[in-house]
Design a protein around this motif. Structure first.
Motif, mmCIF file in Angstrom:
data_model
loop_
_atom_site.group_PDB
_atom_site.id
_atom_site.type_symbol
_atom_site.label_atom_id
_atom_site.label_comp_id
_atom_site.label_asym_id
_atom_site.label_seq_id
_atom_site.Cartn_x
_atom_site.Cartn_y
_atom_site.Cartn_z
ATOM 1 N N SER A 1 0.833 -1.203 0.000
ATOM 2 C CA SER A 1 0.000 0.000 0.000
ATOM 3 C C SER A 1 0.864 1.249 0.000
ATOM 4 C CB SER A 1 -0.942 0.003 1.210
ATOM 5 O OG SER A 1 -0.224 -0.005 2.425
ATOM 6 N N ASN A 2 0.343 2.285 -0.624
ATOM 7 C CA ASN A 2 1.037 3.575 -0.700
ATOM 8 C C ASN A 2 2.441 3.420 -1.280
ATOM 9 O OD1 ASN A 2 -1.235 4.767 0.537
ATOM 10 N ND2 ASN A 2 -0.383 4.429 2.577
ATOM 11 N N LEU A 3 2.480 2.831 -2.461
ATOM 12 C CA LEU A 3 3.744 2.633 -3.160
ATOM 13 C C LEU A 3 3.812 3.528 -4.386
ATOM 14 C CD1 LEU A 3 6.396 1.198 -3.962
ATOM 15 C CD2 LEU A 3 4.991 -0.585 -5.043
ATOM 16 N N LEU B 1 -1.434 2.614 -5.579
ATOM 17 C CA LEU B 1 -0.225 2.382 -6.355
ATOM 18 C C LEU B 1 -0.052 3.501 -7.371
ATOM 19 C CD1 LEU B 1 2.124 0.600 -7.474
ATOM 20 C CD2 LEU B 1 0.389 -0.548 -8.894
ATOM 21 N N LYS B 2 1.119 4.116 -7.395
ATOM 22 C CA LYS B 2 1.433 5.152 -8.377
ATOM 23 C C LYS B 2 2.577 4.673 -9.246
ATOM 24 C CE LYS B 2 -0.118 8.859 -5.294
ATOM 25 N NZ LYS B 2 0.272 10.080 -4.531
ATOM 26 N N SER C 1 -6.672 -1.392 -5.625
ATOM 27 C CA SER C 1 -7.598 -0.345 -5.221
ATOM 28 C C SER C 1 -6.918 1.016 -5.222
ATOM 29 C CB SER C 1 -8.185 -0.642 -3.836
ATOM 30 O OG SER C 1 -7.157 -0.774 -2.872
ATOM 31 N N ASN C 2 -7.732 2.063 -5.418
ATOM 32 C CA ASN C 2 -7.237 3.446 -5.365
ATOM 33 C C ASN C 2 -6.024 3.657 -6.260
ATOM 34 O OD1 ASN C 2 -9.133 4.345 -3.284
ATOM 35 N ND2 ASN C 2 -7.923 3.063 -1.886
ATOM 36 N N THR C 3 -6.127 3.125 -7.464
ATOM 37 C CA THR C 3 -5.011 3.184 -8.404
ATOM 38 C C THR C 3 -5.516 3.631 -9.771
ATOM 39 O OG1 THR C 3 -3.765 1.478 -7.228
ATOM 40 C CG2 THR C 3 -3.221 1.815 -9.557
ATOM 41 N N GLU C 4 -4.839 4.591 -10.367
ATOM 42 C CA GLU C 4 -5.203 5.106 -11.685
ATOM 43 C C GLU C 4 -5.019 4.026 -12.752
ATOM 44 O OE1 GLU C 4 -6.699 6.925 -14.464
ATOM 45 O OE2 GLU C 4 -6.481 8.207 -12.685
ATOM 46 N N LYS C 5 -6.064 3.845 -13.582
ATOM 47 C CA LYS C 5 -6.006 2.801 -14.599
ATOM 48 C C LYS C 5 -5.705 3.332 -15.996
ATOM 49 C CE LYS C 5 -10.127 1.184 -13.577
ATOM 50 N NZ LYS C 5 -11.328 0.303 -13.623
ATOM 51 N N THR C 6 -5.677 4.647 -16.167
ATOM 52 C CA THR C 6 -5.571 5.226 -17.514
ATOM 53 C C THR C 6 -4.149 5.655 -17.880
ATOM 54 O OG1 THR C 6 -6.133 7.422 -16.654
ATOM 55 C CG2 THR C 6 -7.951 6.024 -17.399
ATOM 56 N N ASN C 7 -3.180 5.436 -16.969
ATOM 57 C CA ASN C 7 -1.808 5.838 -17.271
ATOM 58 C C ASN C 7 -1.034 4.782 -18.059
ATOM 59 O OD1 ASN C 7 -2.072 8.262 -15.994
ATOM 60 N ND2 ASN C 7 -1.078 7.616 -14.082
ATOM 61 N N THR C 8 -1.717 3.726 -18.456
ATOM 62 C CA THR C 8 -1.036 2.624 -19.122
ATOM 63 C C THR C 8 -1.729 2.279 -20.433
ATOM 64 O OG1 THR C 8 -0.408 0.297 -18.898
ATOM 65 C CG2 THR C 8 -2.390 0.985 -17.742
#
Length: 544
Positions: free
Chosen positions: A469-471, A495-496, A518-525
């Motif tokens: 978490s928080n990576l 995750l960032k 969870s709580n992770t952006e899915k559009t940066n890939t």
């Protein structure tokens, strides 16, 4: 000269909450000594760098112990000596600018029964040793030099041309291909001997004389001792391991400096083996092998001994060049548990946090608590769990081992119950590498609050119950950030990762399932998930 007594309650309170349950902390009593002092000059020691002072120093130690203990003082100067033995109730104190230099005359070192890499073995007598002692110390701002260059073999490609020419000119023997220097014919014969030095029934020291020079001593060895203080001195140029504490309890290592050449073979900084109640703090390590290392015996011999290393605090240390900054294994057959590592820096080590074992070791490594770690310029993995250590070491770049499933026995090792938090890595080849066994996965690992800058991201195979978490994971190679193989119940929260990543997750292996993000952006890939053959689409789920 510090000889006071303190009770050290580590971590601030009497109990620590770890992995969901309370763990009692060690209380380590610092040894005390009588004020009576014996100066080695009294027994005829001469600081000319030529006179062998073994008898003068040993007599001072012996007399001090017989008189009820006290301080043996090594004054400023260069003191050449052969091996010496510590005695109970004695503090060997090195004044500033005192150099205790051990002779390169191998004849001064007798073959004795000792321990090498977790197995009973014949070795040359250690320059400084102590066995079955109570209340001992080495203190002061002086230097202990093991003259290890005389003992260690070395490959030509680990020296400059000028260094190699100088080494060959000064004696020794070359290997048949001319690429490795050995100190003597006995040393080169030992390198060609199967299980050199291993204690065998019916054999005496004479049976090992023809390979004696190969059986390099560890520089400082304390065996079955109680109440030990190692403080303030510099210890360097070891023939093999630098500081080895075996079955020793109530050990304080404070403000020491350990130095060996980067190319010094087997030159670990400190090896704590089957010890209990240990504090290592405010110290510096710059060596040619692992820096701070936890061990507990090897394979069947280690399991037979059955003594784990436990209740260990490692804090406020710096590790420079080393194969690993903080290390557990690979000889951990007696187990390791209840270990706290905090506020340490690893600068230029091959690997940062290194946990290694292999089939045949057995042993359980559990309840390991790590926080506030800084790493820069890590050559390979910042964090590594590897249960195939003897098969393939990932830093060797030799690919993956053949995967087979074996029955679980007492020779099956285990890694479980680790929590790692507040880690910052500025430069590594790979961020996190986890490789368990199919019959014994790595289990119950919690990592949180980490920022890792590395060439590549995470590889995880044969692992269960991993929480990250928080990576923030910033990789220069964005082809695949996280690869998960035959692992289950893996969670990522917050995750960032870099923008314009080509592929975020690659999932392989039929056992891969229950991956929760969870709580992770899915559009940066460009491609969120790659599914390998046989991996179901519901093996991974995303949630807010």
């Amino acid at each position: 000269m510090k000889v006071s007594t303190v009770d050290i309650k580590i971590w601030g309170i009497g109990w620590v909450l770890g992995m969901g349950h309370l763990i009692p902390q060690p209380i380590i009593k610092q040894p005390t000594f009588k004020k009576d002092t014996i100066n080695i000059l009294k027994n005829g020691a001469v600081a000319d760098g030529l006179t062998l002072n073994t008898k003068s120093i040993q007599k001072s130690i012996d007399d001090c112990s017989l008189q009820g203990g006290g301080v043996v003082n090594i004054p400023t100067g260069l003191w050449l000596t052969g091996p010496i033995k510590l005695k109970s109730n004695v503090n060997l104190h090195l004044e500033a600018n005192a150099v205790l230099l051990f002779t390169k005359d191998f004849n001064q070192y007798s073959l004795v029964q000792g321990n090498w890499e977790g197995i009973p073995a014949w070795r040359n007598q250690s320059p400084i040793s102590g066995t079955d002692l109570q209340n001992i110390a080495i203190t002061g701002c002086g230097i202990i030099d093991g003259n290890g260059d005389a003992w260690r073999m070395i490959k030509k490609d680990k020296l400059t041309d000028a260094e190699w020419k100088e080494k060959v000119k000064n004696g020794g023997v070359l290997s048949a291909d001319g690429k490795t220097w050995y100190p003597s014919e006995k040393s080169i014969k030992g390198s060609q001997t199967k299980h050199p030095g291993k204690i065998e029934s019916g054999k005496t020291a004479k049976d090992y004389e023809d390979i004696k020079d190969y059986l390099r001593p560890n520089l400082l060895v304390l065996t079955n001792c109680n109440n030990v203080l190692l403080e303030d001195f510099t210890i360097e140029n070891s023939p093999a391991w630098t500081t080895h504490t075996l079955m020793t309890n109530n050990l304080i290592v404070r403000n020491i400096t350990v130095k060996n050449p980067w190319n010094a073979q087997n030159s670990d900084g400190i090896d704590v083996e089957s010890c209990k109640n240990v504090l290592i703090e405010n110290s510096r390590f710059d060596v040619g092998d692992d820096g701070i290392c936890i061990k507990s015996g090897r394979d069947e011999e280690g399991r037979k001994r059955g003594v784990p290393t436990e209740n260990v605090i490692v804090r406020n240390n710096i590790v420079y060049h080393a194969h690993g900054g903080f290390v557990i294994g690979s000889e951990m057959s007696g187990g390791a548990k209840n270990i706290w590592v905090s506020d340490c820096s690893f600068i230029g080590t091959d690997i940062g946090l290194r946990f290694k074992t292999t089939r045949g070791r057995g042993g359980i490594v559990e309840n390991i608590h790590i926080k506030n770690i800084t790493m820069t310029n890590i050559q390979f993995d910042a964090i590594l769990f590897d249960m195939y250590y003897m098969a393939k070491d990932p830093k060797d770049g030799q690919g993956d081992p053949t995967i087979q499933t074996y029955p679980v026995t007492d020779a099956t090792p285990q890694f479980k119950n680790f929590d790692i938090e507040n880690v910052v890595v500025n430069g590594a080849k790979r961020g996190i590498f986890m490789r368990g066994l199919p019959e014994m996965n790595i289990k119950n690992i919690q990592m949180k609050n980490m920022t890792i800058q590395a060439s590549s991201g995470i590889e995880c195979t044969e692992a269960q119950n991993i929480s990250i978490s928080n990576l923030t994971l910033l990789t220069s190679n964005t082809d695949t950030i996280i690869w998960i193989d035959n692992s289950s119940h893996i969670s990522f929260n917050n995750l960032k990762y870099p923008a314009n990543t080509k592929n975020l997750f690659s999932l392989t292996g039929p056992k891969t399932k229950a991956i929760i993000v969870s709580n992770t952006e899915k559009t940066n890939t460009n491609e969120l998930i790659k599914f390998g053959s046989g991996v179901p689409k519901d093996a991974i789920t995303f949630s807010k």
